[in-house]
Enzyme design. Sequence first.
Site, short mmCIF file in Angstrom:
data_model
loop_
_atom_site.label_atom_id
_atom_site.label_comp_id
_atom_site.label_asym_id
_atom_site.label_seq_id
_atom_site.Cartn_x
_atom_site.Cartn_y
_atom_site.Cartn_z
N GLY A 126 9.12 47.02 -14.72
CA GLY A 126 8.56 48.32 -15.08
C GLY A 126 7.41 48.25 -16.06
N GLY A 128 6.23 48.02 -19.09
CA GLY A 128 6.68 47.70 -20.44
C GLY A 128 5.58 47.79 -21.48
CE LYS A 149 -1.69 45.17 -19.34
NZ LYS A 149 -2.13 44.29 -18.25
CG ASP A 161 4.99 44.53 -29.66
OD1 ASP A 161 4.36 44.58 -28.59
OD2 ASP A 161 4.74 43.71 -30.56
N GLY A 162 5.58 46.61 -26.54
CA GLY A 162 4.73 47.51 -25.77
C GLY A 162 3.28 47.49 -26.17
CG ASP A 311 5.81 41.96 -11.46
OD1 ASP A 311 6.24 40.92 -10.94
OD2 ASP A 311 5.29 41.98 -12.59
CG ASN A 312 1.49 41.06 -11.92
OD1 ASN A 312 1.82 42.08 -12.51
ND2 ASN A 312 1.66 39.86 -12.46
CG ASP A 321 -0.70 44.40 -13.68
OD1 ASP A 321 -1.21 45.39 -14.23
OD2 ASP A 321 0.43 44.44 -13.17
#
Length: 639
Positions: A126, A128, A149, A161-162, A311-312, A321
């Site tokens: 997901g 993140g 992003k 920590d995003g 996922d990319n 990404d």
Amino acid sequence: RSTLSGAAMEPAPRWLAGLRFDNRALRALPVEAPPPGPEGAPSAPRPVPGACFTRVQPTPLRQPRLVALSEPALALLGLGAPPAREAEAEAEAALFFSGNALLPGAEPAAHCYCGHQFGQFAGQLGDGAAMYLGEVCTATGERWELQLKGAGPTPFSRQADGRKVLRSSIREFLCSEAMFHLGVPTTRAGACVTSQSMVVRDVFYDGNPKYEQCTVVLRVASTFIRFGSFEIFKSADEHTGRAGPSVGRNDIRVQLLDYVISSFYPEIQAAHASDSVQRNAAFFREVTRRTARMVAEWQCVGFCHGVLNTDNMSILGLTIDYGPFGFLDRYDPDHVCNASDNTGRYAYSKQPEVCRWNLRKLAEALQPELPLELGEAILAEEFDAEFQRHYLQKMRRKLGLVQVELEEDGALVSKLLETMHLTGADFTNTFYLLSSFPVEAESPGLAEFLARLMEQCASLEELRLAFRPQMDPRQLSMMLMLAQSNPQLFALMGTRAGIARELERVEQQSQLEQLSAAELQSRNHGHWADWLQAYRARLDKDLEGAGDAAAWQAEHVRVMHANNPKYVLRNYIAQNAIEAAERGDFSEVRRVLKLLETPYHCEAGAATDAEATEANGADSRQRSYSSKPPLWAAELCVT
């Protein structure tokens, strides 16, 4: 008007006030209801079952400051150039594109997806470190999803920590735009905003962490839905035991397919409105073709993605990404741009094969709405054929073959790449230089051309650096003994590929020690003379099919200039911009951005060629960004 402060009211947008949001994805797809609990709990790491999105809020940054804007990307949203009062426009962009304030109509959310990472199913991943802001509708009827992003934690941040930092954000910002201007399908980047907020990062995973500035990139695309978006329904994987968060929810899979196809492939929806299986087959066929064309474009500009996980992979066939990517300098088909890819899974030459593997995983994820045997048949029928067709078509243009297509062209391209590999030629510059190859058989310019071509080949010093052994000889000896005494254990350690590469480096190093610079030059000259002879013969055949030799020559050169870039975002160019930005000087980021907007400039481009000082302390020579990279560029490590 939305703010995040809750107390002091933030100023309303002026330049950005015209952005009109209509967030269709959040209406069409299931959104997780915020969980009960204390303030901040919505961002707590957790599984998110039964939903494609969960609502989140950006975490404000201290003193956000604009690094750069991409006016061509922002023009997609209907935004003109920033107003004359530059400081005000930059402050507004910093405020809203950092996530410190929300534009009217924005609805931040994080997207749920899974993925196969380095070949293994990883379960829920997901957004993140990214947040969907919403979808901007323009006066021309276009719709663009905006993402931030690096705007802070979400339920998908796991133990992180995003946040993103200045160096990685500058790389993503610049490369998103560079790829677009090269003509490669890609997501876009509209802005890069840094701050005084700091996070700790261990850049090389070597126990030497340091503080870095939190930075946010504004990303733009029709959608950021990816292959992994359809993997949230996957049952427990037989190898990893992990499962998607929405196992058994085929109703959501149907919902997601309906949304994606009707929104982004409306012609397929219209053609197969009454037959969902045929509709889904046509959708998968088109995704397969687009992905094949995308990776063919990568190979033709020497682009390495670095983390080609499912996922990319964009459901629209876009490059998505940008992490540890890299462009080829010295041509090496086995080049691995990501220092974390220990097995070389995502090496340059393996990218088409990996994209096909990822499409197979997408086909599996579409079951039962697309029967697997049908998906496999489409993949077998379409991918290789479409890749080869597009790749060879692009390579013909790079070689200026404008009149006739011959079966032997594939062999000519393969021999060119083999010659580049044998001579360590610079990928981008060699292709660019070929446009000045004298076509006439006895041209007096041939010797000068060959001399310029020799300059693009790797020197002894470069080769010795490239093939320098990376393992302690005692460690290598111990691993070889283990391979002989206990091959089963050696195989389990998964180091076979790494040991093979190390042995090759040792062998190459030994050969280079016996070679003089004159011998290397003579060998390279022979390789190129042979290939150029075959190239001239092929150009003669192309010319035979033309009625007007002068018109053919003009078209030959024009097509080559339009398909062989003078500039790509080499790692050392990005590094120069990053180091300047870390000192508070964003001018190099902006200069490189402008340079990459016209990568195919030829005559006009020479007058505006960006110059950069080599950052190796004692050496302060000026080097053009269209030159071969400096030696220190080979030492750069991206993870």
